[in-house]
Design an enzyme around this catalytic site. Sequence first.
Site, PDB file in Angstrom:
ATOM      1  N   GLY A  61       0.684  -1.260   0.162  1.00 29.29           N
ATOM      2  CA  GLY A  61       0.034   0.069   0.084  1.00 29.29           C
ATOM      3  C   GLY A  61       0.619   1.401  -0.120  1.00 29.29           C
ATOM      4  CD  GLU A 167      -6.692  -6.078   4.288  1.00 24.59           C
ATOM      5  OE1 GLU A 167      -5.656  -5.813   5.129  1.00 24.59           O
ATOM      6  OE2 GLU A 167      -6.618  -7.006   3.348  1.00 24.59           O
ATOM      7  CE1 TYR A 169      -4.330  -0.401   6.916  1.00 24.65           C
ATOM      8  CE2 TYR A 169      -5.327  -2.142   5.454  1.00 24.65           C
ATOM      9  CZ  TYR A 169      -4.274  -1.598   6.353  1.00 24.65           C
ATOM     10  OH  TYR A 169      -3.114  -2.363   6.830  1.00 24.65           O
ATOM     11  NE  ARG A 217      -8.196  -7.578  -1.612  1.00 26.97           N
ATOM     12  CZ  ARG A 217      -7.175  -8.050  -0.729  1.00 26.97           C
ATOM     13  NH1 ARG A 217      -6.131  -7.597  -0.145  1.00 26.97           N
ATOM     14  NH2 ARG A 217      -7.436  -9.469  -0.091  1.00 26.97           N
ATOM     15  CG  HIS A 255      -5.557  -5.162   9.967  1.00 27.23           C
ATOM     16  ND1 HIS A 255      -4.450  -4.306   9.877  1.00 27.23           N
ATOM     17  CD2 HIS A 255      -5.842  -5.533   8.904  1.00 27.23           C
ATOM     18  CE1 HIS A 255      -4.061  -4.738   8.695  1.00 27.23           C
ATOM     19  NE2 HIS A 255      -4.708  -5.332   8.095  1.00 27.23           N
ATOM     20  CD  GLN A 342       6.622 -19.305  12.736  1.00 25.91           C
ATOM     21  OE1 GLN A 342       6.096 -20.192  12.609  1.00 25.91           O
ATOM     22  NE2 GLN A 342       7.962 -19.285  13.438  1.00 25.91           N
ATOM     23  N   GLY A 651      18.756 -25.747  15.886  1.00 22.17           N
ATOM     24  CA  GLY A 651      18.805 -25.985  17.154  1.00 22.17           C
ATOM     25  C   GLY A 651      20.154 -26.541  17.657  1.00 22.17           C
ATOM     26  CG  LEU A 658      15.312 -23.901  17.052  1.00 24.20           C
ATOM     27  CD1 LEU A 658      16.295 -23.376  16.084  1.00 24.20           C
ATOM     28  CD2 LEU A 658      15.377 -25.308  17.563  1.00 24.20           C
ATOM     29  CB  ALA A 660      10.704 -23.808  11.230  1.00 23.10           C
TER      30      ALA A 660
HETATM   31  P1  FAD Z   1      15.221 -30.377  14.358  1.00 22.58           P
HETATM   32  O1  FAD Z   1      14.110 -30.272  13.695  1.00 22.58           O
HETATM   33  O2  FAD Z   1      15.376 -31.157  15.685  1.00 22.58           O
HETATM   34  O3  FAD Z   1      16.091 -31.576  13.401  1.00 22.58           O
HETATM   35  C1  FAD Z   1      17.330 -32.084  13.681  1.00 22.58           C
HETATM   36  C2  FAD Z   1      17.231 -33.379  12.997  1.00 22.58           C
HETATM   37  O4  FAD Z   1      18.756 -33.784  13.146  1.00 22.58           O
HETATM   38  C3  FAD Z   1      16.383 -34.309  13.492  1.00 22.58           C
HETATM   39  O5  FAD Z   1      15.841 -34.963  12.552  1.00 22.58           O
HETATM   40  C4  FAD Z   1      17.238 -35.504  14.168  1.00 22.58           C
HETATM   41  O6  FAD Z   1      16.884 -36.903  13.940  1.00 22.58           O
HETATM   42  C5  FAD Z   1      18.539 -35.366  13.500  1.00 22.58           C
HETATM   43  N1  FAD Z   1      19.758 -35.920  14.100  1.00 22.58           N
HETATM   44  C6  FAD Z   1      20.383 -35.591  15.306  1.00 22.58           C
HETATM   45  N2  FAD Z   1      21.510 -36.071  15.446  1.00 22.58           N
HETATM   46  C7  FAD Z   1      21.821 -36.933  14.629  1.00 22.58           C
HETATM   47  C8  FAD Z   1      22.614 -37.551  14.089  1.00 22.58           C
HETATM   48  N3  FAD Z   1      23.900 -37.936  14.732  1.00 22.58           N
HETATM   49  N4  FAD Z   1      22.698 -38.282  12.858  1.00 22.58           N
HETATM   50  C9  FAD Z   1      21.767 -38.204  12.084  1.00 22.58           C
HETATM   51  N5  FAD Z   1      20.668 -37.223  12.259  1.00 22.58           N
HETATM   52  C10 FAD Z   1      20.652 -36.635  13.534  1.00 22.58           C
HETATM   53  N6  FAD Z   1       8.580 -23.945  14.538  1.00 22.58           N
HETATM   54  C11 FAD Z   1       8.362 -22.697  13.935  1.00 22.58           C
HETATM   55  O7  FAD Z   1       8.798 -21.999  13.389  1.00 22.58           O
HETATM   56  N7  FAD Z   1       6.760 -22.519  13.903  1.00 22.58           N
HETATM   57  C12 FAD Z   1       5.830 -23.173  14.336  1.00 22.58           C
HETATM   58  O8  FAD Z   1       4.874 -23.118  14.246  1.00 22.58           O
HETATM   59  C13 FAD Z   1       6.377 -24.499  15.281  1.00 22.58           C
HETATM   60  N8  FAD Z   1       5.626 -25.305  15.728  1.00 22.58           N
HETATM   61  C14 FAD Z   1       6.215 -26.451  16.396  1.00 22.58           C
HETATM   62  C15 FAD Z   1       5.201 -27.117  16.978  1.00 22.58           C
HETATM   63  C16 FAD Z   1       5.948 -28.341  17.703  1.00 22.58           C
HETATM   64  C17 FAD Z   1       4.556 -29.425  18.407  1.00 22.58           C
HETATM   65  C18 FAD Z   1       7.032 -28.594  17.793  1.00 22.58           C
HETATM   66  C19 FAD Z   1       7.756 -29.647  18.353  1.00 22.58           C
HETATM   67  C20 FAD Z   1       7.925 -27.691  16.975  1.00 22.58           C
HETATM   68  C21 FAD Z   1       7.544 -26.547  16.366  1.00 22.58           C
HETATM   69  N9  FAD Z   1       8.262 -25.510  15.758  1.00 22.58           N
HETATM   70  C22 FAD Z   1       7.835 -24.742  15.035  1.00 22.58           C
HETATM   71  C23 FAD Z   1       9.832 -25.608  16.146  1.00 22.58           C
HETATM   72  C24 FAD Z   1      10.564 -26.203  14.667  1.00 22.58           C
HETATM   73  O9  FAD Z   1      10.074 -27.413  14.335  1.00 22.58           O
HETATM   74  C25 FAD Z   1      12.042 -26.371  15.418  1.00 22.58           C
HETATM   75  O10 FAD Z   1      12.500 -24.916  15.545  1.00 22.58           O
HETATM   76  C26 FAD Z   1      12.880 -27.060  14.055  1.00 22.58           C
HETATM   77  O11 FAD Z   1      12.581 -28.014  13.578  1.00 22.58           O
HETATM   78  C27 FAD Z   1      14.399 -26.836  14.535  1.00 22.58           C
HETATM   79  O12 FAD Z   1      15.011 -27.440  13.042  1.00 22.58           O
HETATM   80  P2  FAD Z   1      16.649 -28.172  13.361  1.00 22.58           P
HETATM   81  O13 FAD Z   1      16.742 -28.644  12.000  1.00 22.58           O
HETATM   82  O14 FAD Z   1      17.529 -27.041  13.959  1.00 22.58           O
HETATM   83  O15 FAD Z   1      16.231 -29.143  14.320  1.00 22.58           O
HETATM   84  P1  NAP Z   2       9.624 -22.043  24.913  1.00 20.76           P
HETATM   85  O1  NAP Z   2       8.865 -21.128  24.119  1.00 20.76           O
HETATM   86  O2  NAP Z   2      11.126 -21.531  25.000  1.00 20.76           O
HETATM   87  O3  NAP Z   2       8.852 -22.733  26.079  1.00 20.76           O
HETATM   88  C1  NAP Z   2       9.329 -23.457  26.787  1.00 20.76           C
HETATM   89  C2  NAP Z   2       8.531 -23.517  28.159  1.00 20.76           C
HETATM   90  O4  NAP Z   2       8.977 -24.443  29.150  1.00 20.76           O
HETATM   91  C3  NAP Z   2       8.462 -22.161  28.867  1.00 20.76           C
HETATM   92  O5  NAP Z   2       6.924 -21.622  29.039  1.00 20.76           O
HETATM   93  C4  NAP Z   2       9.169 -22.427  30.329  1.00 20.76           C
HETATM   94  O6  NAP Z   2       8.151 -21.868  31.207  1.00 20.76           O
HETATM   95  C5  NAP Z   2       9.124 -23.818  30.501  1.00 20.76           C
HETATM   96  N1  NAP Z   2      10.370 -24.334  30.862  1.00 20.76           N
HETATM   97  C6  NAP Z   2      11.630 -23.921  30.635  1.00 20.76           C
HETATM   98  N2  NAP Z   2      12.419 -24.674  31.480  1.00 20.76           N
HETATM   99  C7  NAP Z   2      11.785 -25.344  32.334  1.00 20.76           C
HETATM  100  C8  NAP Z   2      12.192 -26.460  33.331  1.00 20.76           C
HETATM  101  N3  NAP Z   2      13.387 -26.556  33.596  1.00 20.76           N
HETATM  102  N4  NAP Z   2      11.299 -27.037  33.924  1.00 20.76           N
HETATM  103  C9  NAP Z   2      10.024 -26.726  33.845  1.00 20.76           C
HETATM  104  N5  NAP Z   2       9.491 -25.776  32.792  1.00 20.76           N
HETATM  105  C10 NAP Z   2      10.425 -25.281  31.948  1.00 20.76           C
HETATM  106  O7  NAP Z   2      10.078 -23.354  23.928  1.00 20.76           O
HETATM  107  P2  NAP Z   2       8.853 -24.547  23.182  1.00 20.76           P
HETATM  108  O8  NAP Z   2       7.778 -24.311  23.696  1.00 20.76           O
HETATM  109  O9  NAP Z   2       9.755 -25.822  23.709  1.00 20.76           O
HETATM  110  O10 NAP Z   2       8.885 -24.147  21.773  1.00 20.76           O
HETATM  111  C11 NAP Z   2      10.407 -24.277  21.143  1.00 20.76           C
HETATM  112  C12 NAP Z   2      10.504 -23.372  19.876  1.00 20.76           C
HETATM  113  O11 NAP Z   2       9.444 -23.673  18.999  1.00 20.76           O
HETATM  114  C13 NAP Z   2       9.799 -21.885  20.450  1.00 20.76           C
HETATM  115  O12 NAP Z   2      11.063 -21.173  20.468  1.00 20.76           O
HETATM  116  C14 NAP Z   2       8.869 -21.474  19.570  1.00 20.76           C
HETATM  117  O13 NAP Z   2       9.357 -20.173  18.775  1.00 20.76           O
HETATM  118  C15 NAP Z   2       8.857 -22.600  18.256  1.00 20.76           C
HETATM  119  N6  NAP Z   2       7.617 -22.674  18.401  1.00 20.76           N
HETATM  120  C16 NAP Z   2       6.707 -21.665  17.638  1.00 20.76           C
HETATM  121  C17 NAP Z   2       5.352 -22.000  17.566  1.00 20.76           C
HETATM  122  C18 NAP Z   2       4.635 -20.833  16.814  1.00 20.76           C
HETATM  123  O14 NAP Z   2       3.521 -20.816  16.692  1.00 20.76           O
HETATM  124  N7  NAP Z   2       5.397 -19.789  16.296  1.00 20.76           N
HETATM  125  C19 NAP Z   2       4.610 -23.008  17.957  1.00 20.76           C
HETATM  126  C20 NAP Z   2       5.515 -23.974  18.565  1.00 20.76           C
HETATM  127  C21 NAP Z   2       6.792 -23.804  18.752  1.00 20.76           C
HETATM  128  P3  NAP Z   2       8.710 -21.032  32.743  1.00 20.76           P
HETATM  129  O15 NAP Z   2      10.032 -21.188  32.555  1.00 20.76           O
HETATM  130  O16 NAP Z   2       7.615 -19.907  33.095  1.00 20.76           O
HETATM  131  O17 NAP Z   2       7.909 -22.448  33.321  1.00 20.76           O
HETATM  132 FE1  SF4 Z   3       4.616 -15.818   5.593  1.00 17.87          FE
HETATM  133 FE2  SF4 Z   3       6.237 -17.516   4.579  1.00 17.87          FE
HETATM  134 FE3  SF4 Z   3       4.964 -18.244   6.762  1.00 17.87          FE
HETATM  135 FE4  SF4 Z   3       3.769 -18.081   4.262  1.00 17.87          FE
HETATM  136  S1  SF4 Z   3       5.107 -19.501   4.868  1.00 17.87           S
HETATM  137  S2  SF4 Z   3       2.979 -17.290   6.041  1.00 17.87           S
HETATM  138  S3  SF4 Z   3       4.938 -16.351   3.349  1.00 17.87           S
HETATM  139  S4  SF4 Z   3       6.301 -16.730   6.858  1.00 17.87           S
END
Ligand code: FAD
Ligand code: NAP
Ligand code: SF4
Length: 674
Positions: A61, A167, A169, A217, A255, A342, A651, A658, A660
């Site tokens: 916009g 939206e 506006y 729009r 919004h 995100q 990670g 952390l 994605a």
């Molecule tokens: P990982 O995804 O942990 O991948 C690491 C890989 O390495 C694994 O497949 C593992 O098997 C492999 N590996 C480890 N050691 C070895 C080895 N020695 N040899 C071979 N392979 C190995 N993120 C978002 O941004 N948006 C979301 O909405 C979101 N929602 C989520 C919801 C849930 C329920 C969960 C669990 C996670 C979510 N996340 C989300 C977080 C996101 O999935 C992680 O941040 C992301 O997957 C991290 O990517 P990574 O590649 O660093 O590690």
């Molecule tokens: P997180 O956001 O860091 O949350 C971890 C939670 O665990 C916190 O609420 C913390 O709260 C608690 N915690 C931490 N250490 C603890 C301990 N020792 N004992 C008990 N509780 C403890 O991490 P996550 O939920 O695992 O998510 C991981 C990443 O995935 C996030 O960074 C997030 O960005 C991503 N993700 C994103 C989305 C999304 O929609 N964008 C969705 C899912 C995941 P207290 O310390 O208050 O207890």
């Molecule tokens: Fe935005 Fe990319 Fe997520 Fe689609 S996948 S909603 S364009 S950040």
Amino acid sequence: MSLKYPKLFEPLTINNTTLRNRIVMGSMHTGLEDRAKDADKLAAYYAERARGGVGLIITGGFAPTRLGLLMPFGGKLTNQMEVKRHRKYTDAVHAEGGKIALQILHAGRYGYTPVKVSVGWEKSPVHPFQPLKMNELIIRQTIRSYGHCAKLAAEAGYDGIEIMGGEGYLINTFLCERTNKRTDKWGGSTENRQRLVVEIVKEIRKRAPKDLMVIMRQSIADLVSEGQTWDEIALLARKLEEHGVDAINTDIGWHEARVPTIVTSVPRAAFVGYTEKLREEVSIPLIASNRINTPDLAEAVLERGRVDAVSMARPLLADPELANKARDARDDEINTCIACNQACLDHAFVGKKVSCLLNPRAGRETTLTLGPTRTAKRVAVIGAGPAGLSAAVSAAERGHKVHLYEAGSSIGGQFSIAAKIPGKEEFTETIRYFTRQLQVKGVTVHLDTRVDADTLIAEKFDEVVVATGVTPRIPNIPGIDHPKVVTYADAVLGHKEIGKTVAVIGAGGIGFDVSEFLTVDDSPTLDVKEWNQEWGVTDDMTVPGFVDKPRPTTPARKVYLVQRKPGSQGKSLGMTSGWVHKATIKMKGVEQISGARYDKIDDQGLHLSFEDKDARVLEVDTIVLCAGQESVRDLIDPLTTAGVTTHVIGGADLAAELDAKRAIRQGTELAASI
Ligand code: FAD
Ligand code: NAP
Ligand code: SF4
């Protein structure tokens, strides 16, 4: 011409402009619109999408007057200096065979600026600063500014303009009783409330060249109380056609609406029915929008014959080549937008440059490049989560010989767990995309291979990328080994039985997701009708704004969501999606407990104590750990000690905060640098 998608690739003529296909890139503010120094970057961003084959690009916009800016010093088109800058965008798009329209947006009370004007004095509930109520003089100047802006747009080489009329506006606030409480000729009756937009269209038609495509729009479902009724929307559409609007790009929701309209949990194409209904009112082309993210869905919408084009905005951020890939029936190569918001909307709303979680190059086309390498290296990538996948595919794209090792039997890492959460089904598209890219780019994939340092050292790779990710943290709580305790990974992947009452430890992103997962039964995907009921969208179109009382489905389990921090939960959730997660778990009766100390776990359940209130036992069948994550880093020391060039991403690099987005960005940036 495409054999697979004949409707989508049928040219469409709007006014005097013929689009090569019916994919319209909807308007998105990228943050590159606002400064002259970013003009070349914005031109490159548009050029890449035009090269990718999209039929029409609509810019972010641009304000027609200073009083309508989105933010201080925001993008506008009001003078000849700016025409020169806009020329860069139109030239860049035309050089690639594309078409481009300027979106004219007057922010009204949605401006993030202290100096703004609106229909009344009332502040928006989701924006700072109170606006000034527009008087007759300002209204007249505003109408003229639209005409001037449209004329300048034609001089800058735009094929058309789009008037932002939705939206919440400025124009939308005039249309609705919710915000328009005026008693002069600009408020009150429907005719009076519609007067501003009609005058704007008349002015544009008077000032701009006849062959300039004019798109409106139009908000066709405000989704706020005291919004427009269907009769008002239909009447307005007819008036717009009568006064020379060439096409209507339909828009959904303000919004400030408390009904989600674009996040991933909104069913695909959920609102197309409204656009189709408008077909009964006008004969000009209609463009459908919101949650249309794949070519087959777009084709299906067009095939029904009531809509003429589809707007895909974020899908073109995620994959600029979407159109060409669809045309060539290479759908499995499309990086499908997962509607996570995100890196796009979440960035836009805090004034950061927009990009894409899946495609970190979006908005960085001139600086993050993946051109061919001069020295092809043997590269090992360890871990096929988002970080490893993006590194492997991008490095291979540059010509490196890449081996990807994954301990599990499939790719995806934690992202595969995310894909099992109700409303995050889109995430499987990302796994599909990477699966195909590994083939296309010739990466050698070793599944079921937990590789160790000795093997990697013996293989003598030139570079090793450690992307071994994270594992769930096991907090130190007495009784943590109790059989009723499971990790989020085991709970979501169905490795352990989950009882009818559950305590979730940790209220971060995963805690929220898991709580949602636990409250729905085994067939969670809602169809549009059920989803509308859940969020209170009524099909009674005499109800202004179409909003009613939400009627959520019965939760499958009793869930407690617990955190140690005092205060409200979910502060770390995404800006534009967090409120949806919070509203969802509230609807599902999840009991949120903050400020808790975990004393012990036993047969009775989870024992909590508090600073300021009585201790309590949650008598639950199951306790799910969502207490954060820890990096998997066991390969790093042995590799570096052996002198192997080692990079650590995702990670494995840092578990805190952390997501994605960071994982994929780090993977891509690393691949661009080796
Ligand atoms: P990982 O995804 O942990 O991948 C690491 C890989 O390495 C694994 O497949 C593992 O098997 C492999 N590996 C480890 N050691 C070895 C080895 N020695 N040899 C071979 N392979 C190995 N993120 C978002 O941004 N948006 C979301 O909405 C979101 N929602 C989520 C919801 C849930 C329920 C969960 C669990 C996670 C979510 N996340 C989300 C977080 C996101 O999935 C992680 O941040 C992301 O997957 C991290 O990517 P990574 O590649 O660093 O590690
Ligand atoms: P997180 O956001 O860091 O949350 C971890 C939670 O665990 C916190 O609420 C913390 O709260 C608690 N915690 C931490 N250490 C603890 C301990 N020792 N004992 C008990 N509780 C403890 O991490 P996550 O939920 O695992 O998510 C991981 C990443 O995935 C996030 O960074 C997030 O960005 C991503 N993700 C994103 C989305 C999304 O929609 N964008 C969705 C899912 C995941 P207290 O310390 O208050 O207890
Ligand atoms: Fe935005 Fe990319 Fe997520 Fe689609 S996948 S909603 S364009 S950040």
